[in-house]
Design a protein around this motif. Structure first.
Motif, PDB file in Angstrom:
ATOM      1  N   ASN A 268     -26.920 -45.509  35.877  1.00 37.07           N
ATOM      2  CA  ASN A 268     -28.090 -45.611  35.015  1.00 37.07           C
ATOM      3  C   ASN A 268     -29.302 -45.035  35.740  1.00 37.07           C
ATOM      4  O   ASN A 268     -29.818 -45.631  36.688  1.00 37.07           O
ATOM      5  N   GLN A 269     -29.767 -43.877  35.286  1.00 38.99           N
ATOM      6  CA  GLN A 269     -30.870 -43.204  35.956  1.00 38.99           C
ATOM      7  C   GLN A 269     -32.177 -43.992  35.871  1.00 38.99           C
ATOM      8  O   GLN A 269     -33.062 -43.841  36.727  1.00 38.99           O
ATOM      9  N   ALA A 270     -32.292 -44.850  34.873  1.00 36.25           N
ATOM     10  CA  ALA A 270     -33.509 -45.651  34.745  1.00 36.25           C
ATOM     11  C   ALA A 270     -33.687 -46.577  35.950  1.00 36.25           C
ATOM     12  O   ALA A 270     -34.816 -46.908  36.326  1.00 36.25           O
ATOM     13  N   LYS A 271     -32.579 -46.996  36.557  1.00 33.02           N
ATOM     14  CA  LYS A 271     -32.683 -47.876  37.728  1.00 33.02           C
ATOM     15  C   LYS A 271     -33.237 -47.123  38.929  1.00 33.02           C
ATOM     16  O   LYS A 271     -34.023 -47.684  39.708  1.00 33.02           O
ATOM     17  N   TRP A 272     -32.855 -45.858  39.067  1.00 35.39           N
ATOM     18  CA  TRP A 272     -33.459 -45.042  40.115  1.00 35.39           C
ATOM     19  C   TRP A 272     -34.949 -44.849  39.838  1.00 35.39           C
ATOM     20  O   TRP A 272     -35.777 -44.912  40.759  1.00 35.39           O
ATOM     21  N   ALA A 273     -35.293 -44.623  38.592  1.00 40.68           N
ATOM     22  CA  ALA A 273     -36.707 -44.429  38.236  1.00 40.68           C
ATOM     23  C   ALA A 273     -37.515 -45.684  38.518  1.00 40.68           C
ATOM     24  O   ALA A 273     -38.659 -45.612  38.979  1.00 40.68           O
ATOM     25  N   ASP A 274     -36.930 -46.851  38.249  1.00 38.48           N
ATOM     26  CA  ASP A 274     -37.627 -48.110  38.548  1.00 38.48           C
ATOM     27  C   ASP A 274     -37.922 -48.225  40.039  1.00 38.48           C
ATOM     28  O   ASP A 274     -39.041 -48.575  40.437  1.00 38.48           O
ATOM     29  N   ALA A 275     -36.922 -47.953  40.860  1.00 37.35           N
ATOM     30  CA  ALA A 275     -37.118 -48.049  42.305  1.00 37.35           C
ATOM     31  C   ALA A 275     -38.196 -47.082  42.779  1.00 37.35           C
ATOM     32  O   ALA A 275     -39.047 -47.424  43.619  1.00 37.35           O
ATOM     33  N   ALA A 276     -38.177 -45.867  42.233  1.00 34.69           N
ATOM     34  CA  ALA A 276     -39.188 -44.876  42.607  1.00 34.69           C
ATOM     35  C   ALA A 276     -40.578 -45.330  42.180  1.00 34.69           C
ATOM     36  O   ALA A 276     -41.561 -45.175  42.922  1.00 34.69           O
ATOM     37  N   THR A 277     -40.669 -45.886  40.990  1.00 31.29           N
ATOM     38  CA  THR A 277     -41.963 -46.348  40.477  1.00 31.29           C
ATOM     39  C   THR A 277     -42.513 -47.481  41.329  1.00 31.29           C
ATOM     40  O   THR A 277     -43.706 -47.487  41.687  1.00 31.29           O
ATOM     41  N   ASN A 466     -35.562 -38.562  44.324  1.00 30.70           N
ATOM     42  CA  ASN A 466     -34.622 -37.437  44.328  1.00 30.70           C
ATOM     43  C   ASN A 466     -33.523 -37.653  43.303  1.00 30.70           C
ATOM     44  O   ASN A 466     -33.122 -36.719  42.595  1.00 30.70           O
ATOM     45  N   GLU A 467     -33.026 -38.882  43.195  1.00 30.29           N
ATOM     46  CA  GLU A 467     -31.960 -39.171  42.234  1.00 30.29           C
ATOM     47  C   GLU A 467     -32.474 -39.174  40.797  1.00 30.29           C
ATOM     48  O   GLU A 467     -31.798 -38.693  39.887  1.00 30.29           O
ATOM     49  N   ALA A 468     -33.674 -39.693  40.599  1.00 31.96           N
ATOM     50  CA  ALA A 468     -34.196 -39.829  39.237  1.00 31.96           C
ATOM     51  C   ALA A 468     -34.813 -38.551  38.697  1.00 31.96           C
ATOM     52  O   ALA A 468     -34.656 -38.231  37.511  1.00 31.96           O
ATOM     53  N   PHE A 469     -35.505 -37.808  39.548  1.00 27.24           N
ATOM     54  CA  PHE A 469     -36.298 -36.679  39.058  1.00 27.24           C
ATOM     55  C   PHE A 469     -35.982 -35.357  39.754  1.00 27.24           C
ATOM     56  O   PHE A 469     -36.499 -34.313  39.352  1.00 27.24           O
ATOM     57  N   GLY A 470     -35.172 -35.390  40.812  1.00 24.80           N
ATOM     58  CA  GLY A 470     -34.920 -34.191  41.589  1.00 24.80           C
ATOM     59  C   GLY A 470     -35.857 -34.119  42.787  1.00 24.80           C
ATOM     60  O   GLY A 470     -36.845 -34.854  42.877  1.00 24.80           O
TER      61      GLY A 470
END
Length: 593
Positions: A268-277, A466-470
């Motif tokens: 789930n890419q949203a979980k990577w985005a959460d961590a990045a945020t 890197n995982e969520a957005f490159g």
């Protein structure tokens, strides 16, 4: 579980005094037996419940779990971590178990929540309510922290479902039902996030004295608190207690775990985005990339900074730490080489040494690196010699030259005596070189014990972004994964002469950037207890044998096998303790254990 939870509150407090050596915090000394009614009359005893949880934080000391990975071995042949690395850990023998410690901490915290509202910490009702709120906030934050450690150690797949641990929100008594099933991993994460949210509502971002009410959080301004009253509860004297900033860092750590391959089974890419945020918010608050401490690489040995650190203050590299304490030499006693009167316990591996790039930024395997096997430590990443004693390094208060060769004429040489290195290397990181272990002139020094460093937060952002957005996308954050890694490497002195040509060559390659980010995390956080857990959450290779370096005649270098790593697929996750499985049939064991 029942043996750790089935107790009376009075016994908890009496035991706390015995085992914490913090009796000076309680005046007068506590009686041997106190019932719950008496507890409510003594706010210092209520605080004791919270103190017990603080004392159980795993990062209060270094675990050196690296010796169970490809980063190091130990010359202590009785070490449980050595057994873990060679595959001899089991549900009834787990040196990295957190079940007992963290479940016990949560029991204390739940007891705290059950009594704190009815406790009187100050005659002034506004001050009293602020004390109650602060302690509740600390409690929720710590409960989230211990849930994180439980999930990292014991979450796993059981019967095809990713499971967490039992969720315990009330204090258990002799009459409680202890046979509680495990909640799903996702349910545990939601509970963790709920506790984080409650803590953030109650806690200031930082504990600091304020000069006017406009600097006060709205919650306490609306409560009618005056500046002096607020400072009494949330001012400088509370530094190093769990704050809003620390709670958000815990959320960031937990979000990275949840996003990682072993715990994010559907990617789930949203979980990577959460961590990045979460990470980016914390980085932005310290000025973005400019907030990376220029002296953060050697945080453990910045002598002037450590010696002049004010009470409760942090250097800019440290987000949260334990007590600096008085002069000590325990770390050095365990890890200095024999000629410095140490036991040389943690021996870095050739695998880890090879992970340090050349000073020009290229991995040593790259044809452009300029690496030579005949002079393997020349023109390397400066962090290599800062973190590891290689052959010919100088160390200790007298800058003694350390000869790790097999034909060394000292006991520092490879496998000379039981306290000698098994790999040809000794650990340097964490150690104060001005500690003197000579029995004739023994001196100790102050040491920093970080619980969370800002460099970890930067690395969490880089990995998650890197995982969520490159690698190159900055989004709304103002900096990308590439930007963070470039700053970390530049701080270390890597690639500064050629514009970090290697990094530039992979800047748009997500897979290559992933490997570089993981490698930078390996180096920057080495010997701080991360590698064991990182390899598992990444589902990385856990069977790479640990290698060392044999040196003869000071110029003949050959790699040697030191210790095999034994791994079976189920060891991605840790086990539920066998003793708990025997007692409680509602528990499911992780597959394979």
């Amino acid at each position: 579980m029942k043996m750790n939870i089935n107790f009376k509150v009075g016994f908890i407090i009496a035991s706390l005094v015995l085992f914490t050596s913090c009796a000076d915090m309680f005046d007068p000394a506590l009686e041997n037996i106190q019932n719950k009614d008496r507890l409510l009359e003594r706010p210092d005893m209520v605080q004791g419940l919270l103190l017990n949880a603080y004392l159980r934080i795993p990062t209060n000391s270094f675990s050196f779990s690296e010796v169970a990975t490809d980063d190091a071995v130990t010359n202590d042949l009785n070490s449980g971590l050595l057994n873990t690395g060679v595959g001899q850990w089991a549900s009834d023998y787990n040196p990295l178990d957190q079940w007992t410690n963290s479940q016990s901490a949560i029991q204390y915290l739940n007891e705290m929540l059950s009594v704190v509202e009815n406790s009187e910490f100050a005659a002034n009702p506004v001050v009293n309510q602020m004390f109650i709120n602060r302690m509740k906030g600390e409690t929720y934050g710590l409960r989230a922290l211990f849930m994180y450690y439980l999930l990292r150690s014991h979450a796993g797949v059981a019967d095809g479902v990713l499971m967490g641990v039992p969720i315990l929100l009330e204090p258990q008594t002799a009459n409680s039902d202890f046979n509680i099933p495990r909640a799903t991993f996702e349910s545990c994460m939601q509970q963790l996030y709920s506790d984080i949210d409650k803590a953030i509502e109650l806690l200031p971002d930082n504990y600091v004295n304020i000069s006017n009410t406009s600097m006060m959080p709205v919650l306490y301004r609306d409560l009618g608190a005056e500046t002096g009253e607020y400072n009494r509860v949330f001012g400088d004297d509370a530094k190093q207690l769990v704050s809003g900033r620390i709670v958000r860092a815990i959320r960031t750590q937990a979000a990275l775990l949840a996003a990682s391959p072993a715990f994010n089974l559907d990617n789930n890419q949203a979980k990577w985005a959460d961590a990045a945020t979460f990470a980016s918010g914390m980085i932005s608050e310290i000025g973005g990339l400019s907030g990376l401490d220029p002296n953060g690489v050697t945080w453990y040995n910045n002598v002037s900074m450590i010696e002049n650190l004010g009470a409760g203050d942090n250097p800019s590299e440290i987000l949260w730490r334990g007590s600096v304490g008085g002069p000590s030499n325990n770390l050095e006693q365990q890890n200095f080489p024999p000629t410095l009167f140490g036991n040389g316990r943690v021996n870095p591996s050739q695998n880890l040494v090879d992970a340090f790039p050349m000073a020009n930024g290229y991995p040593i395997s790259n044809p452009s690196s300029g690496y030579s096997g005949e002079t393997p430590y020349t023109n390397r990443d400066p962090r290599l010699r800062q973190f590891i004693l290689v052959n010919g390094s100088t160390a200790g208060p007298l800058n003694r030259t350390i000869n790790t060769a097999q034909d060394s004429d000292t006991n520092d040489g490879l496998n000379k005596v039981e306290t000698s290195t098994r790999t040809g290397y000794y650990m340097r990181k964490l150690l104060r070189q001005d500690v003197n272990l000579d029995p004739v002139a023994n001196t100790g020094q102050r040491h920093l014990q970080p619980r969370i460093r800002y460099t970890e937060i930067f690395l969490i952002y880089a990995e998650a972004a890197n995982e969520a957005f490159g690698p190159m996308s900055s989004g709304s954050f103002g900096f990308s994964a590439y930007d963070v890694i470039k700053a970390i490497r530049a701080r270390a002195g890597v690639g500064t002469e050629n514009g970090d040509a290697y990094l530039e060559s992979i800047r748009s390659d997500q897979d290559a950037m992933r490997q570089l980010i993981r490698n930078e995390r390996r180096l920057e956080l080495s010997f701080e207890g991360f590698r064991f857990w990182d390899l598992r959450r990444w589902r990385a290779n856990l069977t790479e044998s640990v290698r060392g370096m044999r040196i003869l005649n000071q110029n003949n270098y050959s790699s040697i096998n030191v210790e095999n790593r034994v791994f079976r697929d189920h060891m991605i996750y840790g086990p539920i303790p066998y003793s708990e499985m025997l007692k409680f049939n509602a528990l499911q064991q992780n597959t394979g254990w």
